[in-house]
Design a protein around this motif. Structure first.
Motif, short mmCIF file in Angstrom:
data_model
loop_
_atom_site.label_atom_id
_atom_site.label_comp_id
_atom_site.label_asym_id
_atom_site.label_seq_id
_atom_site.Cartn_x
_atom_site.Cartn_y
_atom_site.Cartn_z
N VAL A 1 -28.45 12.82 40.88
CA VAL A 1 -29.72 12.60 40.19
C VAL A 1 -30.04 11.12 40.11
CG1 VAL A 1 -30.91 12.89 37.99
CG2 VAL A 1 -29.52 14.75 38.89
N ALA A 2 -29.04 10.31 39.82
CA ALA A 2 -29.27 8.86 39.71
C ALA A 2 -29.66 8.27 41.06
CB ALA A 2 -28.02 8.17 39.17
N ALA B 1 -36.36 4.60 45.16
CA ALA B 1 -37.44 3.66 45.45
C ALA B 1 -36.91 2.24 45.63
CB ALA B 1 -38.49 3.70 44.35
N GLU B 2 -35.77 1.94 45.04
CA GLU B 2 -35.20 0.59 45.15
C GLU B 2 -34.35 0.41 46.40
OE1 GLU B 2 -33.00 -0.17 41.64
OE2 GLU B 2 -34.64 0.35 40.25
N GLY B 3 -34.24 1.45 47.19
CA GLY B 3 -33.37 1.39 48.37
C GLY B 3 -32.01 1.98 48.05
#
Length: 334
Positions: A191-192, A198-200
């Motif tokens: 999940v994390a 979005a941050e790569g």
């Protein structure tokens, strides 16, 4: 075609105006025909001007109120026969009649269990197996349902059936057994990773900060992400290497060659005296010198040398001698 006057205004020919007027008239006539048809097929109990295909319900604030039944998850949710069958199941004693009622209830609700099983298709398990697991959950729900506590069976059965299916995926679908703690870490890391997508590619430190776990726990959860399905040893490796995956894994274990030697030497070692066994142990396992062994055993160094040499000779002779087949023959067969 249109023309423009000296003032720049556009003039529409008379024939074009006639065509547009005809189209508008046709639309109005069609609308009148549709309204007339609607009035002809209006419902008798739907109120004035209400077509038959519209659902029953309150037409306006001044009209009569009509009760609209709410949609339920299953058409048997409010079935009094099903509820009565559950009451009979609770009241009947153990026997053939109670088992018959139980089977009727299970067969009545089996389609709902199959629908719930269909939600988990395409997850690595066949639909037929999922239906069997859902049926197990349905049987458990039927046996545990109390009609005096709940009027509807659906709110109780759905979590029970889906829980049984999820338990199957958790405990049975892993190619390699993974502890429950690691499975939970896997879910948290998965999940994390999706949230930080979005941050790569998130680092271990970033995942640990986001989840509140340690980096070691994040590492365990990340490794478990790829442990649900095993990769075949016959799978092809990446392009350029060639060959199957199994050809690049493992190596010959040198200890295999010692298995026969140890088994062959075992009978000779068991036949030695305790002092001889002790001398061999101190020499070959603890690496002591003959002088140290002689001091520990209370004998001379020459005597230790004779003990070691004689013990090794007898073990070698015993290992190389072919066993007498009559020694392994049962007394009754001689």
């Amino acid at each position: 075609m249109s023309a423009q006057t000296d003032a720049g205004q556009k003039v529409v020919p008379a024939n074009a105006s006639s065509r547009w007027a005809g189209r508008v008239a046709a639309v109005l006539v069609g609308f009148d025909l549709f309204s007339a048809a609607a009035r002809l097929i209006r419902s008798r109990d739907g109120g004035p001007g209400r077509p038959r295909w519209l659902p029953a319900g309150p037409r306006n604030r001044s009209g009569p109120e009509v009760n609209v039944p709410m949609a339920t998850e299953d058409r048997r949710a409010g079935d009094p026969e099903t509820q009565e069958a559950f009451r009979r199941l609770v009241e009947l004693p153990e026997g053939a009649e109670r088992e018959r009622v139980r089977q009727e209830i299970i067969h009545a609700w089996l389609p709902m269990a199959h629908r719930l099983a269909s939600r988990f298709r395409d997850r690595g398990e066949t639909l037929e197996d999922l239906r069997q697991i859902a049926a197990v959950g349905l049987v458990s729900a039927v046996d545990r349902f109390d009609p005096d506590r709940s009027h509807s069976f659906v709110p109780f059965a759905v979590p029970t059936i889906t829980g049984e299916i999820r338990r199957h995926f958790r405990d049975r679908m892993w190619s390699v057994h993974v502890p429950r703690r690691v499975q939970n870490l896997r879910n948290v890391v998965r999940v994390a990773t999706a949230e930080l997508g979005a941050e790569g590619t998130a680092s271990l430190a970033r995942l640990a900060e986001h989840t509140g776990l340690t980096e070691d726990e994040v590492r365990q959860g990340s490794e478990a992400l790829h442990g649900f399905n095993a990769l075949s040893l016959d799978a092809e490796t990446s392009a350029g290497t060639g060959g199957a995956l199994g050809e690049f894994l493992g190596a010959s274990d040198g200890a295999f060659d010692l298995v026969l030697d140890r088994e062959a030497a075992k009978p000779g070692l068991l036949s030695l005296a305790e002092r001889e066994k002790r001398a061999l142990y101190l020499r070959f396992f603890e690496g002591k010198t003959q002088s140290a062994i002689a001091a520990e055993l209370g004998v001379s160094q020459m005597h230790v040398s004779r003990l070691i040499a004689g013990s090794c000779r007898r073990i070698r002779e015993n290992a190389l001698d072919e066993p007498d087949p009559r020694q392994n023959t049962p007394p009754s067969a001689r």
